[in-house]
Motif scaffolding. Structure first.
Motif, PDB file in Angstrom:
ATOM      1  N   GLY A 106      36.038  49.460  81.567  1.00 22.14           N
ATOM      2  CA  GLY A 106      36.226  50.894  81.745  1.00 22.14           C
ATOM      3  C   GLY A 106      37.453  51.315  82.525  1.00 22.14           C
ATOM      4  O   GLY A 106      37.715  52.506  82.632  1.00 22.14           O
ATOM      5  N   ALA A 107      38.200  50.374  83.083  1.00 22.83           N
ATOM      6  CA  ALA A 107      39.408  50.757  83.832  1.00 22.83           C
ATOM      7  C   ALA A 107      40.589  50.698  82.879  1.00 22.83           C
ATOM      8  O   ALA A 107      41.170  49.651  82.665  1.00 22.83           O
ATOM      9  CB  ALA A 107      39.630  49.822  85.012  1.00 22.83           C
ATOM     10  N   MET A 108      40.931  51.838  82.298  1.00 26.56           N
ATOM     11  CA  MET A 108      41.871  51.755  81.186  1.00 26.56           C
ATOM     12  C   MET A 108      43.323  51.765  81.613  1.00 26.56           C
ATOM     13  O   MET A 108      44.199  51.401  80.829  1.00 26.56           O
ATOM     14  CB  MET A 108      41.621  52.891  80.209  1.00 26.56           C
ATOM     15  N   THR A 109      43.606  52.156  82.845  1.00 26.49           N
ATOM     16  CA  THR A 109      45.007  52.262  83.222  1.00 26.49           C
ATOM     17  C   THR A 109      45.668  50.896  83.347  1.00 26.49           C
ATOM     18  O   THR A 109      46.825  50.723  82.950  1.00 26.49           O
ATOM     19  CB  THR A 109      45.121  53.048  84.533  1.00 26.49           C
ATOM     20  N   LEU A 162      44.352  48.179  92.051  1.00 23.41           N
ATOM     21  CA  LEU A 162      43.378  48.944  91.276  1.00 23.41           C
ATOM     22  C   LEU A 162      42.058  48.198  91.131  1.00 23.41           C
ATOM     23  O   LEU A 162      41.019  48.811  90.973  1.00 23.41           O
ATOM     24  CB  LEU A 162      43.942  49.247  89.889  1.00 23.41           C
ATOM     25  N   ILE A 202      46.424  61.839  82.025  1.00 16.73           N
ATOM     26  CA  ILE A 202      46.153  60.399  81.949  1.00 16.73           C
ATOM     27  C   ILE A 202      47.403  59.671  81.487  1.00 16.73           C
ATOM     28  O   ILE A 202      47.760  58.612  82.010  1.00 16.73           O
ATOM     29  CB  ILE A 202      44.970  60.133  81.010  1.00 16.73           C
ATOM     30  N   ILE A 235      33.455  49.082  92.389  1.00 17.65           N
ATOM     31  CA  ILE A 235      32.819  49.060  91.065  1.00 17.65           C
ATOM     32  C   ILE A 235      33.207  47.781  90.338  1.00 17.65           C
ATOM     33  O   ILE A 235      32.382  47.128  89.707  1.00 17.65           O
ATOM     34  CB  ILE A 235      33.236  50.297  90.252  1.00 17.65           C
ATOM     35  N   ARG A 267      38.885  59.307  86.062  1.00 18.92           N
ATOM     36  CA  ARG A 267      38.699  58.630  84.782  1.00 18.92           C
ATOM     37  C   ARG A 267      39.802  57.599  84.561  1.00 18.92           C
ATOM     38  O   ARG A 267      39.562  56.517  84.030  1.00 18.92           O
ATOM     39  CB  ARG A 267      38.710  59.655  83.655  1.00 18.92           C
ATOM     40  N   ALA A 268      41.020  57.945  84.995  1.00 18.53           N
ATOM     41  CA  ALA A 268      42.129  57.021  84.764  1.00 18.53           C
ATOM     42  C   ALA A 268      42.101  55.849  85.731  1.00 18.53           C
ATOM     43  O   ALA A 268      42.763  54.845  85.503  1.00 18.53           O
ATOM     44  CB  ALA A 268      43.446  57.770  84.889  1.00 18.53           C
ATOM     45  N   THR A 269      41.354  55.973  86.818  1.00 19.38           N
ATOM     46  CA  THR A 269      41.462  54.964  87.873  1.00 19.38           C
ATOM     47  C   THR A 269      40.313  53.966  87.890  1.00 19.38           C
ATOM     48  O   THR A 269      40.535  52.784  88.103  1.00 19.38           O
ATOM     49  CB  THR A 269      41.514  55.665  89.248  1.00 19.38           C
ATOM     50  N   LEU A 270      39.095  54.440  87.673  1.00 17.58           N
ATOM     51  CA  LEU A 270      37.950  53.603  88.014  1.00 17.58           C
ATOM     52  C   LEU A 270      37.343  52.905  86.814  1.00 17.58           C
ATOM     53  O   LEU A 270      37.311  53.464  85.715  1.00 17.58           O
ATOM     54  CB  LEU A 270      36.876  54.466  88.680  1.00 17.58           C
ATOM     55  N   ASN A 286      38.163  46.868  94.432  1.00 20.73           N
ATOM     56  CA  ASN A 286      37.439  48.023  93.931  1.00 20.73           C
ATOM     57  C   ASN A 286      35.943  47.716  93.898  1.00 20.73           C
ATOM     58  O   ASN A 286      35.509  46.735  93.301  1.00 20.73           O
ATOM     59  CB  ASN A 286      37.963  48.337  92.528  1.00 20.73           C
TER      60      ASN A 286
END
Lengths: 407, 399
Positions: free
Chosen positions: B130-133, B196, A39, B202, A364-367, B200
């Motif tokens: 929830g999209a942490m990046t 991203l 991540i 979601i 997990r890192a993307t969505l 998307n």
């Protein structure tokens, strides 16, 4: 020695259980390192870096930290259930690993196959029976904490895990139809050949490629293990951690390990059911591919040596020397014909599992996270019909020759 | 024993949940009392005051120049906007004319502030859902902007770079090159976030149709900024009541008509791109030479050199920094478009060296009151999205 030769089953089983526990515990710890590293690199960071070379001692430090944290029980909590919940979660999550074959049954010691703890003829049923009980850990934790956020988390997860279990099971019935067995080793043997004989790709006589089945399985599995984007029971930014909000110290660590153990289980299942388990993706005539594990390990050793000499400084360098020597020794040992034969199955199996785990971390890192109602409608209105349709089509393709011949 | 519980009929099954003040996604110390029916929010009541710092009151004990440092701390994600609002108000009461060069630099920096603030918003809103990046990506770019502020003023966040009559310091040489680098790279990075998020599934599911506020309601609630423009009202103080030479710049007011969280997201992302456009124009307009602040003896501090070489300069410098200056009695309201909306500064002078009253019309505070309207009847997860898109900064809400 007499005892060992007289009771081969007992001795070998105990040895396998101890070995599996040891490997599993280490893997669980290092999975957290793996996830954080992956991540971090996706997010253009370094991740764990200071505790050991490449942060390799971070899991150890985390473990120590968990052990030394104060173990709190919230007032008004149902103490027995509160303690039972994490124990239940971890025990059940680890039990399923006993059913997983890490290599072909031909690898034997004292006449017992060594790379699977329990080669049950109803392997798949047993795994699903155990994983479906996993919901108790989460639900009880949420209920017994006597706190509102965990309660909501527990409610969500009960609903979610029960809903997705249906499509999870339906998605794999196709594979069961194709291979005609519930035993894992037989399922894998059924997919023998090259990689296009794997259930996910195989288009043959009376066979239907299970790619839809796999996608349904994977999505349900992600939801089943409460991982992003279906991590609602935890829902960190909504429920502040969900069902394990009130847990601290080692009880929290147990939930943590249970989550990773569940991830391993479903990844192993995906590997067995759709990707040919411990089979090599290459035809057997390519004997030189047998040397891939040692060559890979030696390449890793070369990289680590470069790392040691050029990049690392101070204490990290000493640690890297140990790791490098380890990789070198194992790599060279793998060149021995006996070891080479044993290592083939586990190598491919773990490689496939690792790739699926990587995919887990990647999502997990993307969505972003789904909402509760969306999650439910996705499960019941999309995944369930699709996996049902997949099942029906697979069944039809399977019986079509019979129908034609008799009709 | 007779106890009467004041509960409406049918509400016996509800649960009261305290969201905050310690909660990861209330953006600080907002507390929302949620009345829940299962996961559905029956009633949401924001409780504020956990970050009350008494900035407005403290301003009354400071001279006009000293109060600038307090304004940094109101909206700590856009300190330069606050500086600008306050300085413009004091300049208005003094009747000061700020040199064009300083005005353009102010425009450039406040637009960069808008970019930085919206970047923080995109990141935190994404992590809420929830999209942490995206969060780490956007903070990476924000840091580049903060580096420019640091290069100019010596501070990353609490810059206090705008002073009454102009700027604190002559910008150091080569600063425009740094701005150019950020301006060149930022659009590409915004494309990354949009890759991203924008399409998307979601993300769309979590934001579209969530937290809808109609244009009429938004106006009635006093909303401003992206909250208002997301509902289709093209009100922007920069266009409606231009200040600091904004009328010389060519830019569009970004609007969306849906009025939901997604519309506000689109408005903010588009505003970052629009701000970059303004920054580019400002870079063209800023003359390389010229005064960076007005020259008004007794009000604006003299230059270092003048202070050291002339007796008047020394006296003025001493007087300005000890007792300050006294504007004529009166009251003035100056609004600017901060990243969060209409930031109004109301200053009352009683003819002494300290303001009689300073009142900030904080856009976060006003926008926050629409939260119950946005969140009621929806799920808990939507409350988080709604708090996110109102883009509150608790420092500004509580002041």
């Amino acid at each position: 020695m007499d005892f060992i030769t007289q009771h081969p089953v007992l001795v070998v089983s105990l040895a396998k259980i101890v070995g599996l526990m040891f490997v599993l515990m280490t893997t669980l710890a290092y999975l957290s390192w793996f996830e954080r590293k992956v991540i971090a690199h996706i997010q253009s960071r370094w991740g764990p870096y200071y505790v050991g070379a490449h942060g390799l001692l971070q899991p150890l430090a985390d473990g120590v930290k968990f052990l030394f944290k104060e173990d709190l029980t919230p007032p008004g909590a149902d103490r027995f259930v509160y303690i039972l919940a994490p124990v239940l979660a971890l025990t059940l999550a680890m039990t399923t690993l006993a059913l997983i074959p890490f290599g072909p049954p031909s690898v034997q010691w004292l006449g017992e196959s060594t790379l699977i703890v329990a080669d049950s003829s109803i392997g798949l049923m047993f795994v699903f029976a155990i994983t479906s009980m996993g919901v108790y850990g989460v639900a009880l934790a949420g209920w017994s904490s006597n706190s509102k956020y965990p309660l909501l988390g527990g409610l969500r997860s009960s609903a979610q895990m029960i809903s997705y279990e249906v499509s999870l099971t339906l998605a794999v019935v196709g594979v069961v139809l194709l291979s005609g067995t519930l035993n894992f080793n037989e399922m894998i043997a059924h997919q023998g050949g090259n990689f296009w004989h794997w259930n996910i790709f195989y288009v043959g006589h009376g066979s239907f490629p299970q790619i839809v089945g796999f996608l349904c399985y994977f999505m349900s599995a992600v939801a089943e293990t409460n991982r992003a984007p279906f991590d609602l029971p935890e829902g960190e930014t909504e429920l502040v951690g969900g069902f394990h909000t009130e847990y601290s110290s080692f009880k929290f660590a147990m939930f943590f390990m249970a989550e990773y153990a569940n991830m391993i289980t479903v990844s192993c299942l995906a590997t067995i059911l759709f990707f040919g388990g411990w089979l090599s993706p290459f035809p057997e005539s390519w004997t030189f591919m047998r040397y891939l594990p040692p060559v890979g390990l030696l390449a890793l050793a070369v990289y680590l040596a470069y790392d040691t000499v050029v990049l690392a400084r101070g204490i990290a360098r000493i640690q890297l020397i140990v790791v490098t020597t380890g990789a070198l020794v194992i790599g060279l040992a793998c060149l021995h014909p006996v070891v080479l034969a044993i290592i083939q199955g586990p190598f491919w199996f773990l490689l496939k599992v690792g790739l699926i785990m990587f995919f887990y971390v990647w999502t997990r890192a993307t969505l972003p996270r789904l909402r509760y109602d969306q999650l439910m409608s996705f499960g019941w209105k999309f995944l369930l019909p699709v996996s049902l349709a997949n099942l029906v089509i697979t069944a039809l393709v399977k019986v079509w020759p019979l129908l034609v011949n008799h009709g | 024993m007779t106890t009467t519980i004041d509960t409406p009929i049918g509400a016996a099954e509800t649960m009261v949940l305290n969201m905050g003040p310690q909660h990861p996604s209330t953006h600080g110390v907002l507390r929302v009392i949620l009345e829940l029916n299962g996961e559905m929010v029956v009633k949401a009541e924001p409780i504020i005051g956990y970050l009350h710092t008494g900035i407005e009151k403290s301003c009354e004990a400071k001279t006009y120049s000293q109060a600038i440092t307090l304004t940094d701390r109101i909206d700590y994600l856009a300190p330069l906007s606050n500086n600008l609002g306050y300085c413009l108000a004091v300049e208005k009461i003094l009747g000061l004319e700020v040199p064009k060069r300083a005005q353009y630099i102010r425009v450039l920096l406040t637009e960069l502030t808008r970019c930085a603030s919206h970047l923080v918003w995109v990141g935190t809103h994404a992590i809420d859902l929830g999209a942490m990046t995206v969060f780490l990506y956007s903070f990476r770019e924000r840091e580049e902007i903060l580096k420019i502020f640091e290069y100019l003023s010596g501070q990353r966040m609490m810059t206090s770079y705008f002073r009454i009559g102009g700027l604190a310091l002559e910008p150091p040489p080569g600063w425009l090159d740094k701005v150019q680098r950020v301006v060149d790279s930022l659009p590409g990075h915004i494309d990354e976030y949009e890759d991203l998020l924008t399409k998307n599934k979601i993300w769309l599911g979590r934001t579209q149709g969530v937290g809808i506020i109609s244009a009429a309601d938004a106006i009635a609630m006093g909303c401003s900024g992206p909250m208002l423009r997301g509902s289709g009202v093209a009100y922007d103080v920069r266009k409606a009541f231009p200040y600091s030479s904004y009328d010389e710049f060519d830019f569009n007011v970004q609007t969306q008509t849906a009025g939901d969280c997604y519309a506000r997201y689109q408005v903010r992302v588009a505003e970052i791109r629009e701000s970059i456009k303004i920054v580019k124009q400002a870079m063209q307009k800023i003359p390389s030479e010229g005064p960076f602040r007005a020259e008004v003896p007794g009000i604006i501090p003299p230059s270092r050199e003048e202070m050291k070489t002339s007796i008047e300069g020394l006296i003025y410098h001493f007087k300005i920094f000890t007792e300050g200056f006294a504007p004529p009695p009166g009251e003035v309201y100056q609004a600017i478009e901060s990243p969060r909306g209409e930031l109004g500064v109301f200053v009352v002078s009683d003819g002494t060296a300290k303001p009689y009253r300073v009142k900030f019309r904080a856009p976060s505070f006003v926008n926050l009151q629409s939260l119950p309207k946005l969140a009621e009847g929806r799920l808990i997860a939507d409350v988080v999205a709604c708090i996110g898109t109102t883009d509150i900064v608790l420092g500004e809400v509580d002041r």
